[in-house]
Design a protein around this motif. Structure first.
Motif, mmCIF file in Angstrom:
data_model
loop_
_atom_site.group_PDB
_atom_site.id
_atom_site.type_symbol
_atom_site.label_atom_id
_atom_site.label_comp_id
_atom_site.label_asym_id
_atom_site.label_seq_id
_atom_site.Cartn_x
_atom_site.Cartn_y
_atom_site.Cartn_z
ATOM 1 N N PRO A 1 4.121 1.113 -2.541
ATOM 2 C CA PRO A 1 3.806 0.794 -3.893
ATOM 3 C C PRO A 1 2.115 0.608 -3.992
ATOM 4 O O PRO A 1 1.624 0.175 -2.910
ATOM 5 C CB PRO A 1 4.583 -0.228 -4.326
ATOM 6 C CG PRO A 1 5.031 -1.040 -3.026
ATOM 7 C CD PRO A 1 5.216 -0.099 -1.937
ATOM 8 N N SER A 2 1.541 0.880 -5.075
ATOM 9 C CA SER A 2 -0.036 0.577 -5.089
ATOM 10 C C SER A 2 -0.254 -0.802 -4.882
ATOM 11 O O SER A 2 0.428 -1.512 -5.494
ATOM 12 C CB SER A 2 -0.547 1.536 -6.427
ATOM 13 O OG SER A 2 0.223 0.732 -7.398
ATOM 14 N N GLY B 1 -2.015 -2.026 0.039
ATOM 15 C CA GLY B 1 -3.100 -2.150 1.377
ATOM 16 C C GLY B 1 -3.114 -0.674 1.951
ATOM 17 O O GLY B 1 -3.691 -0.770 3.084
ATOM 18 N N LYS B 2 -2.633 0.267 1.522
ATOM 19 C CA LYS B 2 -2.601 1.597 2.140
ATOM 20 C C LYS B 2 -3.907 2.252 2.467
ATOM 21 O O LYS B 2 -4.705 2.340 3.740
ATOM 22 C CB LYS B 2 -1.818 2.596 1.709
ATOM 23 C CG LYS B 2 -0.377 2.340 1.213
ATOM 24 C CD LYS B 2 0.416 3.332 0.439
ATOM 25 C CE LYS B 2 -0.307 3.961 -0.801
ATOM 26 N NZ LYS B 2 -0.248 2.793 -1.994
ATOM 27 N N ILE C 1 -18.385 -3.714 2.929
ATOM 28 C CA ILE C 1 -18.210 -4.616 1.727
ATOM 29 C C ILE C 1 -18.336 -5.907 2.731
ATOM 30 O O ILE C 1 -18.003 -6.071 3.667
ATOM 31 C CB ILE C 1 -16.538 -4.678 1.463
ATOM 32 C CG1 ILE C 1 -16.207 -3.410 0.714
ATOM 33 C CG2 ILE C 1 -16.203 -5.901 0.578
ATOM 34 C CD1 ILE C 1 -14.795 -3.131 0.480
HETATM 35 N N1 ADP Z 1 -13.406 -3.725 -2.482
HETATM 36 C C1 ADP Z 1 -12.235 -4.603 -2.644
HETATM 37 N N2 ADP Z 1 -12.454 -5.844 -2.843
HETATM 38 C C2 ADP Z 1 -11.669 -6.714 -2.878
HETATM 39 N N3 ADP Z 1 -10.242 -6.497 -3.174
HETATM 40 C C3 ADP Z 1 -9.805 -5.198 -2.925
HETATM 41 C C4 ADP Z 1 -10.840 -4.083 -2.693
HETATM 42 N N4 ADP Z 1 -10.212 -3.016 -2.680
HETATM 43 C C5 ADP Z 1 -8.859 -3.300 -2.814
HETATM 44 N N5 ADP Z 1 -8.723 -4.654 -3.095
HETATM 45 C C6 ADP Z 1 -7.188 -5.286 -3.146
HETATM 46 O O1 ADP Z 1 -6.614 -5.080 -2.100
HETATM 47 C C7 ADP Z 1 -5.293 -4.864 -2.122
HETATM 48 C C8 ADP Z 1 -5.029 -3.775 -1.611
HETATM 49 O O2 ADP Z 1 -5.435 -2.385 -2.234
HETATM 50 P P1 ADP Z 1 -5.532 -0.915 -1.821
HETATM 51 O O3 ADP Z 1 -5.628 -0.841 -0.398
HETATM 52 O O4 ADP Z 1 -6.528 -0.088 -2.555
HETATM 53 O O5 ADP Z 1 -3.989 -0.685 -2.135
HETATM 54 P P2 ADP Z 1 -3.290 0.984 -2.044
HETATM 55 O O6 ADP Z 1 -4.250 1.956 -1.718
HETATM 56 O O7 ADP Z 1 -2.188 0.738 -1.282
HETATM 57 O O8 ADP Z 1 -2.707 1.092 -3.577
HETATM 58 C C9 ADP Z 1 -5.024 -4.818 -3.844
HETATM 59 O O9 ADP Z 1 -4.738 -5.964 -4.332
HETATM 60 C C10 ADP Z 1 -6.633 -4.520 -4.207
HETATM 61 O O10 ADP Z 1 -6.751 -5.193 -5.394
#
Ligand code: ADP
Ligand code: MG
Lengths: 255, 371
Positions: A41-42, A45-46, A60
């Motif tokens: 699910p989105s 953390g994928k 970052i």
């Molecule tokens: N640059 C970032 N800074 C802080 N938190 C992040 C960042 N990118 C993603 N997140 C958080 O990390 C979690 C996983 O995100 P993400 O890896 O993008 O999920 P997915 O690709 O599975 O949809 C989410 O809760 C998101 O809000």
């Protein structure tokens, strides 16, 4: 050599200096020259995990590996003598939103070689042609290499991004939902391309489409809330998952 | 049948049109002010550029520097006004005439060549310095540094600096560039704050300042516009999509390669807009250059009597805003008026053409680099 090209061992990752973990101890081995799909699910953390593999998260400030290790070709990629820039030449990435540079098609593909200092026109020409052929785009663009990449359709732009990535001849190609901004026909073309690229490259693809995972991948990893729930051959995951959770997700009961 | 959409003519409708008219009038006020300024200046100023006999262009106005204007009558009550140089020739050529009632008016005769090139040079050198430092600082702020507490303090001080009155920058420039900046010289001045041998040569490194000079003025102006330039450049760098940077890094580019090839080129239109802002602000400033760079009277043009680039940069110059300031102090009279309005019109045209140039350049690039 080990046929496991990428080895994750109890990997933990945090976006905020370790206060909360986004990836919570993931261990998995990704074999060479196969397509591995990450589903879940989105927000699970994928993308985050994918971006760990070429150290894109280094950009970052507050991002931090909290535990565990990643080995690619047997080398720990966080070792002090590893240069993230060299790593990224071997581990390329294609993004969710296709993002060609607002330059010509030719310059887009040649970008990676130019920054390595290659100036010889024959070498560049050859590489551009090879990469565009490799991404099944050559016939569509060979007459307008000097025109802006932004004049291409969405699907063509995404395949151009793939061409740009394979121009530097990486070992691994990471793809983060490469089709999520494309229409079904463009998607089919990209999927076809992935199947071809599999002969030469190790591909890790994040997808939110179960059908896509089952169509293109050899192995599938299912993630939930930063944890790896199940990882197996794609057929096994889709037909005979061992976890109830996986089964629920795949059959569309949540997510 | 009744019209269900019947127009109502109540208080509510009246209120609507009152609001409309308040907004409309406020807008018209600005337009009226602009129209008045421009038409007044151009109507009274542009005639100075021309004259009634061939070659119809007032060449003196564009090819000479300001001079003393002599105004006098002869014995028949006929009035003459000429620049002092021409007056002296006239006296020699007309020994029969008697000179009655001679006045000399500062800077009202001759032309504006000196101030014109002075201002152009000040603005040009200032923008070269300000863009170099400003773009570098903006790159650092937007690409390299993090989001820490130190950085927000730096940003805050940049913003504060933008609000500092120009006279304060003028005094800063006077103190630092005119009196304290380092030079390499064979004979250090007594007034130098500090001097020492320049390595093993016979020269000295002396902190004696650059004096009232083109360089000191340009540097002062550069420091003054830096906050505007940095802020605007940083914004245009941030406006470049994150995807370009990510794609570049993912292809194995270093930070500088990414900036050089995938960020900076796309920020150039924004940077040019920032320079328009900078130029228009800098060109009009009077206080800073009055204290650091200008002279009212200066007979030679900037490229006359200079030995090498250093002496070129450390000479004093004339400048249009200061020239106008000098003229504005005179009561308006028919003798000074052509010079007053002509200078202002020329000044406006100069600034507008600088700005226009950057706008054209920006639009060209924008069409080429759209994403
Ligand atoms: N640059 C970032 N800074 C802080 N938190 C992040 C960042 N990118 C993603 N997140 C958080 O990390 C979690 C996983 O995100 P993400 O890896 O993008 O999920 P997915 O690709 O599975 O949809 C989410 O809760 C998101 O809000
Ligand atoms: Mg994602």
């Amino acid at each position: 050599m080990n046929s496991q090209l990428i080895q994750l061992n109890d990997l933990g990752f945090s976006y905020d200096q370790g206060k909360t973990e986004t990836i919570k101890g993931v261990s998995l081995d990704i074999p060479e020259k196969q397509v591995t799909a990450f589903i879940g699910p989105s927000g699970c953390g994928k993308s985050t995990l994918l971006r760990c593999l070429n150290r894109m998260n280094d950009l970052i400030d507050t991002a931090k590996i909290t535990r565990g290790s990643i080995k690619i070709l047997g080398q720990d990629i966080h070792a002090s003598d590893v240069d993230a820039i060299e790593l990224r030449k071997h581990v390329g990435m294609v993004f969710q939103k296709y993002n060609p540079f607002p330059k010509s098609i030719y310059e887009n593909v040649a970008y990676g070689l130019r920054i390595q200092g290659i100036k010889n026109k024959d070498v560049l020409d050859e590489a551009v042609e090879r990469s565009l052929k490799g991404s099944a785009l050559w016939d569509e663009v060979k007459d307008r290499l000097k025109t802006s990449a932004l004049g291409l359709s969405g699907g063509q732009q995404q395949r151009l991004c793939i061409a740009r990535t394979i121009a530097v001849q990486p070992k691994v190609i990471l793809m983060d939902e490469p089709c999520s901004a494309l229409d079904p026909i463009a998607t089919a073309k990209v999927e076809e391309l992935i199947t071809e690229l599999r002969e030469q490259y190790t591909i890790v693809i994040v997808t939110h489409s179960m059908q896509q995972a089952s169509r293109v991948s050899d192995r599938t990893a299912f993630f939930y809330l930063g944890e790896l729930i199940e990882y197996d051959k794609t057929n096994t995951i889709f037909q005979n998952p061992s976890q109830k959770h996986t089964e629920d997700y795949i059959s569309g009961r949540f997510g | 049948m009744d019209n269900p959409f019947q127009k109502q003519l109540g208080w509510k409708q009246k209120k609507e049109s009152i609001y409309l008219w308040v907004f409309r009038l406020c807008t018209y006020t600005i337009i009226a002010a602009a129209l008045f300024i421009f038409s007044d200046i151009f109507i009274k100023g542009v005639p100075t550029f021309f004259k009634s006999e061939a070659p119809y262009v007032n060449t003196e106005f564009f090819t000479e520097s300001p001079q003393i204007l002599s105004v006098w009558h002869d014995q028949n009550g006929q009035e003459y006004s000429m620049s002092q140089k021409n007056y002296e020739q006239w006296v020699v050529a007309h020994p029969e005439k008697e000179i009655v009632d001679l006045h000399n008016l500062t800077a009202s005769g001759g032309g504006i060549l000196g101030p014109l090139v002075g201002t152009a040079l000040l603005v040009f050198i200032c923008m070269v310095i300000a863009l170099f430092i400003g773009v570098s600082a903006a790159i650092y702020l937007s690409e390299y540094c993090g989001k820490g507490k130190l950085m927000s303090t730096i940003r805050l001080s940049i913003l504060n600096l933008a609000g500092v009155p120009s006279i304060v920058f003028a005094l800063f420039g006077l103190g630092v560039f005119c009196w304290l900046a380092p030079v390499i010289t064979d004979v250090p001045k007594d007034s130098a704050a500090f001097f020492c041998r320049w390595f093993w040569t016979n020269s000295y490194l002396s902190f004696q300042g650059w004096g009232t000079s083109l360089l000191a003025g340009s540097c002062t102006l550069a420091i003054m516009v830096l906050p505007v330039i940095i802020t605007a450049c940083e914004e245009s760098l941030r406006a470049v999509p994150k995807g370009f940077r990510e794609a570049s890094f993912a292809l194995g580019a270093t930070q500088w390669q990414t900036i050089r090839k995938s960020v900076l080129p796309f920020a150039v239109p924004g940077i040019l807009t920032a320079s328009v802002l900078g130029i228009t602000r800098v060109a009009g400033e009077t206080a800073p250059i009055m204290l650091t760079a200008t002279m009212t009277e200066k007979s030679n043009l900037p490229w006359e009597q200079v030995e090498g680039p250093w002496s070129f940069l450390t000479q004093s110059v004339q400048a249009l805003p200061f020239h106008i300031y000098t003229l504005a102090k005179f009561p308006e009279s028919e003798h000074v008026k052509p010079m007053q309005y002509g200078s202002i019109a020329a000044f406006l045209i100069l600034v507008m053409s600088f700005a226009l140039l950057s706008v054209i350049l920006r639009n060209r690039l924008r069409n080429k680099l759209k994403w």
